[in-house]
Design a protein around this motif. Structure first.
Motif, PDB file in Angstrom:
ATOM      1  N   UNK A  94       0.914  -1.104   0.179  1.00  0.00           N
ATOM      2  CA  UNK A  94      -0.001  -0.132  -0.012  1.00  0.00           C
ATOM      3  C   UNK A  94       0.897   1.247   0.108  1.00  0.00           C
ATOM      4  N   UNK A  95       0.560   2.330  -0.830  1.00  0.00           N
ATOM      5  CA  UNK A  95       1.017   3.583  -0.365  1.00  0.00           C
ATOM      6  C   UNK A  95       0.343   4.116   0.670  1.00  0.00           C
ATOM      7  N   UNK A  96       1.207   4.799   1.315  1.00  0.00           N
ATOM      8  CA  UNK A  96       0.901   5.558   2.596  1.00  0.00           C
ATOM      9  C   UNK A  96       1.401   6.952   2.601  1.00  0.00           C
ATOM     10  N   UNK A  97       0.804   7.818   3.475  1.00  0.00           N
ATOM     11  CA  UNK A  97       1.212   9.196   3.458  1.00  0.00           C
ATOM     12  C   UNK A  97       0.628   9.830   4.767  1.00  0.00           C
ATOM     13  N   UNK A  98       1.331  10.914   5.313  1.00  0.00           N
ATOM     14  CA  UNK A  98       1.038  11.578   6.604  1.00  0.00           C
ATOM     15  C   UNK A  98      -0.447  11.876   6.975  1.00  0.00           C
ATOM     16  N   UNK A  99      -1.203  11.751   5.871  1.00  0.00           N
ATOM     17  CA  UNK A  99      -2.559  11.995   6.060  1.00  0.00           C
ATOM     18  C   UNK A  99      -3.641  10.752   6.738  1.00  0.00           C
ATOM     19  N   UNK A 100      -2.770   9.783   6.937  1.00  0.00           N
ATOM     20  CA  UNK A 100      -3.386   8.695   7.460  1.00  0.00           C
ATOM     21  C   UNK A 100      -2.707   7.746   8.667  1.00  0.00           C
ATOM     22  N   UNK A 101      -3.230   6.919   9.130  1.00  0.00           N
ATOM     23  CA  UNK A 101      -2.562   6.007   9.926  1.00  0.00           C
ATOM     24  C   UNK A 101      -1.638   5.121   9.311  1.00  0.00           C
ATOM     25  N   UNK A 102      -0.696   4.504   9.752  1.00  0.00           N
ATOM     26  CA  UNK A 102       0.057   3.633   9.032  1.00  0.00           C
ATOM     27  C   UNK A 102      -0.460   2.324   9.539  1.00  0.00           C
ATOM     28  N   UNK A 103      -0.771   1.493   8.204  1.00  0.00           N
ATOM     29  CA  UNK A 103      -1.318  -0.018   8.855  1.00  0.00           C
ATOM     30  C   UNK A 103      -0.590  -0.745   9.326  1.00  0.00           C
ATOM     31  N   UNK A 104      -1.010  -1.471  10.357  1.00  0.00           N
ATOM     32  CA  UNK A 104      -0.220  -2.245  11.220  1.00  0.00           C
ATOM     33  C   UNK A 104      -0.733  -3.661  11.223  1.00  0.00           C
TER      34      UNK A 104
END
Length: 294
Positions: A94-104
């Protein structure tokens, strides 16, 4: 000439093995070796296996400088996922960004429980506060017959989830902007959510990766239960008869969440542990006719 030879010698000695060996001593992390392997894979555009099979590979001067820049940011506390722009979840990249939680990994327990409750088929499932789209997309990948609808109030999060869905080719998941139930239409066989559930007074908010994640996605009033309560009340209106509601929550909130669901009229309430054996997901079933909105 001597300076040139010295520079060449230093460059030759800067192998993958030596970079990881020296840098691993510097990172204050629960998984320093893994962190640095992921950063180096990002830099070299390779998989972790490559690092193990080519430990003698020499980094160029530019690669060494770029790696050091990433390392310094990691030392300052920035999450590896933000530095690489990627995080693995379930079987997805997944692409992630500072807009969201980091998937754990703990959240995969929510995916597992959802998959156990409903088979593949013509079911509508909603993911509230979808963030990267991790939960919805994991479910969409495993249940092609389901129709997933994810929502998030943050426009950047919705755009991110949409990009992830498109890149992964998961056309049975769509994402819309809005707060909780506002953008949803119709009724659902299941509602899943990893809502904010941390007490605003929790000292862990000042530690680790959460320092760089949006506080609005982490914290809820009433000792972390305010959003869970709001969702549990509203879900009664949009769940089909016999529909399921599943929450991720804090390790010490299971009893409170079960009590809340019981008081609101849900049946078959239960809690499931994560891989570490900590209470992580609580679920309940709405067997009555959909409730009226207040």
């Amino acid at each position: 000439m001597n300076n040139a030879r010295s520079h060449e010698s230093a460059q030759v000695s800067l192998t993958i093995a030596k970079v990881l060996q020296s840098a691993a001593q510097l990172v204050d992390s629960d998984s320093p070796r893994l962190d640095l392997e992921l950063l180096l894979c990002h830099l070299l555009d390779c998989g972790r296996t490559y690092l193990f099979t080519h430990p003698e590979r020499v980094l160029s001067v530019q690669q060494a400088a770029d790696f050091d820049a990433l390392l310094q940011r990691r030392l300052a506390g920035e999450p590896v996922a933000h530095l690489t722009g990627r995080r693995g979840f379930w079987t997805l990249d997944l692409e992630v960004s500072a807009d969201t939680l980091i998937p754990r990994p703990d959240t995969e327990t929510l995916v597992e429980q959802a998959l156990e409750l409903l088979p593949d088929g013509d079911f509508r499932v909603a993911d509230l506060g979808t963030g990267t789209g991790a939960i919805a997309l994991a479910l969409a990948s495993e249940r092609p017959g389901w129709t997933l609808q994810g929502c998030d109030r943050v426009a950047g999060a919705v755009a991110l989830a949409q990009r992830n869905a498109k890149r992964l080719g998961l056309s049975n998941a769509r994402f819309v902007q809005g707060s909780w139930f506002e953008p949803l239409d119709g009724r659902f066989a299941m509602i899943v959510s990893n809502p904010p559930y941390i007490d605003p007074a929790d000292p862990h908010l000042g530690l680790g990766d959460v320092r760089f994640e949006p506080r609005s996605a982490l914290v809820a009033d009433d000792k972390g239960l305010a959003d869970i309560r709001h969702i549990a009340k509203g879900a009664r209106i949009v769940l089909e008869q016999g529909g399921w509601l599943l929450f991720e929550h804090g390790y010490d909130q299971a009893e409170a969440v079960r009590t809340l669901l019981d008081e609101l009229g849900y049946c078959d309430t239960a809690t499931r542990p994560d891989l570490g054996g900590r209470d992580r997901v609580t679920l309940g079933r709405w067997l009555q006719e959909p409730a009226r909105s207040d």
